[in-house]
Design an enzyme around this catalytic site. Structure first.
Site, short mmCIF file in Angstrom:
data_model
loop_
_atom_site.label_atom_id
_atom_site.label_comp_id
_atom_site.label_asym_id
_atom_site.label_seq_id
_atom_site.Cartn_x
_atom_site.Cartn_y
_atom_site.Cartn_z
N ASP A 36 87.98 27.47 39.39
CA ASP A 36 87.39 28.29 38.34
C ASP A 36 86.04 27.82 37.83
OD1 ASP A 36 88.43 30.61 37.64
OD2 ASP A 36 89.19 29.98 35.69
N ASP A 256 59.79 17.72 51.44
CA ASP A 256 59.70 19.18 51.53
C ASP A 256 60.47 19.71 50.32
OD1 ASP A 256 59.85 21.88 52.08
OD2 ASP A 256 60.44 21.63 54.18
N ASP A 267 56.90 26.42 48.44
CA ASP A 267 57.51 25.67 49.54
C ASP A 267 56.44 24.74 50.10
OD1 ASP A 267 58.87 24.83 51.80
OD2 ASP A 267 59.07 26.82 52.70
N HIS A 346 59.94 24.05 65.81
CA HIS A 346 60.13 25.18 64.88
C HIS A 346 58.86 26.03 64.80
CE1 HIS A 346 57.82 23.17 61.67
NE2 HIS A 346 58.50 22.07 61.91
N HIS A 350 56.50 31.07 57.69
CA HIS A 350 57.34 32.23 57.36
C HIS A 350 56.75 32.91 56.14
CE1 HIS A 350 59.04 29.59 54.20
NE2 HIS A 350 59.04 28.66 55.13
N HIS A 357 62.52 32.08 52.69
CA HIS A 357 62.22 32.72 53.98
C HIS A 357 62.25 34.21 53.67
CE1 HIS A 357 63.64 29.00 56.46
NE2 HIS A 357 62.62 28.76 55.67
N GLU A 380 53.10 25.39 58.29
CA GLU A 380 53.82 24.12 58.26
C GLU A 380 54.08 23.49 59.62
OE1 GLU A 380 58.04 24.56 57.19
OE2 GLU A 380 57.61 26.63 56.64
N TYR A 384 57.59 15.55 65.45
CA TYR A 384 58.80 14.77 65.17
C TYR A 384 59.15 13.95 66.40
CZ TYR A 384 58.71 18.63 61.90
OH TYR A 384 58.29 19.54 60.97
N ARG A 408 55.25 16.43 58.73
CA ARG A 408 55.04 17.87 58.54
C ARG A 408 54.11 18.03 57.34
NH1 ARG A 408 59.81 19.47 58.61
NH2 ARG A 408 60.44 19.66 56.44
N GLU A 410 52.85 21.25 54.86
CA GLU A 410 53.14 22.66 54.59
C GLU A 410 52.45 23.12 53.31
OE1 GLU A 410 57.32 23.48 53.74
OE2 GLU A 410 57.01 25.60 54.19
N1 GLY Z 1 61.81 24.28 53.11
C1 GLY Z 1 62.18 25.27 54.01
C2 GLY Z 1 61.09 25.58 54.93
O1 GLY Z 1 60.11 24.88 54.95
O2 GLY Z 1 61.12 26.56 55.62
MN MN Z 2 59.45 23.68 53.34
MN MN Z 3 58.73 26.58 54.74
#
Ligand code: GLY
Ligand code: MN
Ligand code: MN
Length: 436
Positions: A36, A256, A267, A346, A350, A357, A380, A384, A408, A410
């Site tokens: 609950d 991130d 983001d 990747h 986005h 996203h 981004e 890696y 990375r 971004e």
């Molecule tokens: N933090 C999620 C992305 O970078 O897509």
């Molecule tokens: Mn991100």
């Molecule tokens: Mn992102």
């Protein structure tokens, strides 16, 4: 805050598109943990975009062809006892007065009242979602109408995904949406700058997470997604959210994290040395990722294909990896056969907005999605080199001196009339700014 007039405008535009159809949206479910305990409620983004209505257990119907009611809300009725337990409800009357519905009903009357808004529609616009019970409810209504179709010769003959109509609107942000996104970006910038200054060897990843999320929360925001605070080789795990490790001198820290402010998201990723000094290998990889990110951002201007952003980043990264001997072969072949994938697996970004996203198409079959003023996207790229990296057959083994490096970078970028604006430019990313 988004104004009443703006919600009205969104509904108007949307209803012009659906014309003779009827659209149905279900609110997000109240998330309940066992025993609950309720999680914080977060409205479904499509529902919120068109209504601003922020409660669970609600349905919004749009029937532009109906004689009396074009926008109908089904909501939880006022109930002082239930409200004591689970919070204030707008109720049926206020759903009309405050949210501009032409008609409102208690949610319990959905089955009884819905058919009148469907029977003259030529199709139903709906997105099948996780609420299986509600999916079936929609299908049941449709089947009932199909049964009487031969007699009436009217009624919906198809269900179309409502995203095909609504999401192109959501993809282009209005001034008021951009104001909220700028605020989300500004809070996130502050958090990242603080985190970088606060980081030192011996601290644990979760301590950095706490500093970041304190800033989000104390500015009226929340974490837009589970913050990634990944030191050393953890940076090579794309969705690392455990954040338990103690950071050591000589390592990189990849953060991130982004703030969600009044439902709009930022983001941001930055990667920097825990002790303020890059090792030579870290610096080389960092500079390469930065070069790819800057080149990719420079592709952003109206009418350029979305795809070009990713392709540019890939080309710069591959050129760099070839120069370093981490990849071998002909550049065109390495790109075409995606031999770079063990290092970069990747997409370069986005859409960003009400969802992290966000909704919107990236490519129309063979045809590009052109960039358009008002769109916001992340850029981004990363590299890696996990300790267990497996090169593709025919590619060289990776010298251990590179192992454990994950980088990375971004940013969130608005497409403007003439090019782009980096909404998150307040977090430095030049090599010199990452060191101390
Ligand atoms: N933090 C999620 C992305 O970078 O897509
Ligand atoms: Mn991100
Ligand atoms: Mn992102």
């Amino acid at each position: 805050m988004t104004s009443f007039a703006e919600y009205q405008h969104r509904r108007q535009q949307f209803m012009e598109k659906i014309g003779t159809g009827t659209a149905i949206f279900k609110s997000a479910a109240m998330a309940v943990m066992h025993n609950d305990v309720e999680y914080a409620f977060r409205q479904d983004s499509d529902f919120f975009y068109l209504t601003g209505f922020n409660e669970a257990d609600a349905v919004a119907v749009f029937a532009p062809h109906h004689e009396e009611h074009r926008f109908i809300l089904f909501v939880q009725p006022k109930d002082p006892e239930k409200e004591t337990w689970s919070g204030y409800r707008v109720g049926v009357d206020q759903a009309k007065a405050v949210y501009g519905a032409d008609e409102a009903y208690p949610i319990a009357e959905l089955d009884e009242k819905l058919p009148q808004y469907l029977q003259k529609a030529d199709r139903i616009y709906y997105r099948f979602g996780r609420d299986i019970g509600f999916n079936h409810q929609v299908i049941r209504h449709w089947q009932q109408l199909l049964r009487v179709y031969p007699k009436n010769g009217t009624g919906p003959i198809a269900i179309q995904d409502v995203g095909t109509i609504l999401h192109p609107f959501r993809l282009v942000k209005s001034q008021s949406e951009l104001a909220l996104m700028r605020r989300a970006a500004e809070i996130s910038v502050k958090a990242h700058n603080h985190a970088r200054e606060f980081t030192r060897p011996g601290l644990c990843e979760y301590e950095i997470q706490a500093e970041i999320e304190y800033i989000f929360q104390s500015q009226g925001g929340t974490a837009a997604y589970p913050s990634i605070v990944a030191s050393g080789a953890n940076a090579c795990i794309l969705h690392y959210i455990e954040n338990q490790r103690q950071m050591q001198s000589g390592e990189l820290l990849l953060i991130d994290a982004g703030c969600s402010y009044q439902y709009y998201n930022a983001d941001i990723t930055r990667t920097f040395p825990v002790d303020g000094r890059f090792t030579p290998e870290q610096k080389i990889i960092y500079e390469l990722v930065l070069q790819a990110q800057v080149a990719a951002i420079e592709q952003i201007k109206p009418e350029n294909p979305y795809q070009q952003v990713h392709e540019t980043a890939v080309r710069v990264l591959v050129e760099g990896l070839l120069d370093l001997g981490l990849l071998t072969g002909d550049i065109e072949e390495v790109i075409k056969e995606e031999k770079y994938k063990p290092f970069y697996m990747h997409r370069t970004g986005h859409w960003l907005g009400l969802d992290v996203h966000d909704v919107g198409v990236y490519q129309w079959g063979e045809d590009p999605q052109p960039l358009w003023p008002g769109q916001v996207l992340t850029v981004e790229p990363g590299i890696y080199i996990g300790p267990g990296i497996q090169p593709i057959e025919g590619q060289p083994a990776v010298d251990p001196r590179w192992h454990g490096i994950g980088v990375r970078i971004e940013d969130d970028v608005l497409v403007t009339e003439t090019g782009y604006e980096v909404l998150t430019a307040g977090v430095p990313k030049a090599v010199a700014a990452m060191e101390r």
